[in-house]
Scaffold this motif. Structure first.
Motif, PDB file in Angstrom:
ATOM      1  N   PHE A 146      44.588  28.947  32.394  1.00  0.00           N
ATOM      2  CA  PHE A 146      44.489  30.153  31.567  1.00  0.00           C
ATOM      3  C   PHE A 146      44.919  29.793  30.143  1.00  0.00           C
ATOM      4  CE2 PHE A 146      45.162  31.284  35.947  1.00  0.00           C
ATOM      5  CZ  PHE A 146      44.212  32.283  36.171  1.00  0.00           C
ATOM      6  N   VAL A 183      37.411  38.178  28.554  1.00  0.00           N
ATOM      7  CA  VAL A 183      38.053  36.912  28.936  1.00  0.00           C
ATOM      8  C   VAL A 183      36.928  35.929  29.225  1.00  0.00           C
ATOM      9  CG1 VAL A 183      39.585  35.723  30.534  1.00  0.00           C
ATOM     10  CG2 VAL A 183      40.037  38.105  29.926  1.00  0.00           C
ATOM     11  N   ALA A 239      44.719  36.345  34.704  1.00  0.00           N
ATOM     12  CA  ALA A 239      44.379  36.145  33.291  1.00  0.00           C
ATOM     13  C   ALA A 239      44.980  37.244  32.423  1.00  0.00           C
ATOM     14  CB  ALA A 239      42.861  36.108  33.125  1.00  0.00           C
ATOM     15  N   ILE A 283      39.447  31.126  30.330  1.00  0.00           N
ATOM     16  CA  ILE A 283      39.831  30.476  31.592  1.00  0.00           C
ATOM     17  C   ILE A 283      38.889  29.317  31.876  1.00  0.00           C
ATOM     18  CG2 ILE A 283      40.927  32.487  32.672  1.00  0.00           C
ATOM     19  CD1 ILE A 283      38.367  33.018  34.157  1.00  0.00           C
ATOM     20  N   SER A 318      45.574  36.026  28.654  1.00  0.00           N
ATOM     21  CA  SER A 318      44.635  34.939  28.396  1.00  0.00           C
ATOM     22  C   SER A 318      43.343  35.466  27.799  1.00  0.00           C
ATOM     23  CB  SER A 318      44.305  34.208  29.699  1.00  0.00           C
ATOM     24  OG  SER A 318      45.459  33.739  30.332  1.00  0.00           O
TER      25      SER A 318
END
Length: 225
Positions: free
Chosen positions: A130, A203, A162, A170, A167
């Motif tokens: 992450f 993400v 995450a 990833i 984050s």
């Protein structure tokens, strides 16, 4: 022949204490782990035989199961478990050397993070790195452990982790114990599923690595992301 009657330089424990850890050979280290040999061989001689069977390669030795180790005369269950345990400690220690805040800017950087965790496993596992906006590692996690042929990934757990670590990117990875680097249809499907889910949560899935003992396949490098 007992270790006690050998010259001082051939007593691995004493040599370790008197001259330091760097003074002992691989076979002497293995002899210390085992503790004793057999009626026919010293621990050092037995260790030499075991290491010779894997071309003196610790990685290859780590692939042997307890039953494999017990095939050597003089290695019972206790010794076999001791060897396997020591090698597993070494594997975990190597994994912990990858500190958080490591920058991952390409597939090889990611491979260096993952390889100690995934390259020598007999069963399939699924891991994730992450990253923050600067591509620094903020968390590393094993998410699932499957059978010999597949590992089921819970996408909800992946993205919960995450979000818990704030984050923005990833990188996922799993191993192929078979040694094949070719992605399966399931590998492609789960990659696409994760990629689509990441778009809704902002993400980004940066890469998916398939890892074998000495190599890796990158979805990103191959234009599959």
């Amino acid at each position: 022949m007992s270790i006690k009657i050998l010259a001082i330089d051939d007593r691995p424990r004493e040599k370790f204490l008197l001259k330091g850890r760097n003074s002992v050979s691989d076979s002497e280290l293995l002899a210390i782990i085992m503790g004793s040999g057999s009626k026919q061989e010293t621990a050092v001689e037995l260790a030499r035989k075991i290491l010779a069977s894997v071309d003196h390669n610790w990685h290859q030795l780590s692939l042997l199961s307890v039953k494999d180790l017990m095939k050597f005369k003089g290695v019972g269950e206790v010794k076999a478990i001791s060897i396997a345990t020591a090698l597993e400690i070494g594997r975990r220690r190597s994994g912990q050397e990858v500190s958080e805040k490591t920058i991952v800017s390409n597939s090889d950087d990611a491979y260096q993070v993952f390889k100690n965790q995934l390259s020598d496993l007999r069963a399939e596992e699924f891991w994730a790195i992450f990253l923050n906006q600067s591509n620094k590692v903020v968390h590393i996690s094993k998410l699932t452990q499957g059978g010999i042929s597949q590992s089921v990934v819970d996408v909800r757990i992946l993205f919960k982790t995450a979000l818990d670590h704030y984050s923005t990117g990833i990188i996922i990875a799993h191993n192929h114990p078979s040694g094949s680097l070719k992605p399966s249809r399931e590998d492609i499907n789960i990659t696409q599923k994760i990629q689509e889910a990441g778009k809704f949560l902002n993400v980004q899935l940066l890469d998916h690595l398939i890892i074998t003992q000495n190599a890796y396949f990158s979805f990103s490098d191959e234009g599959l992301l």
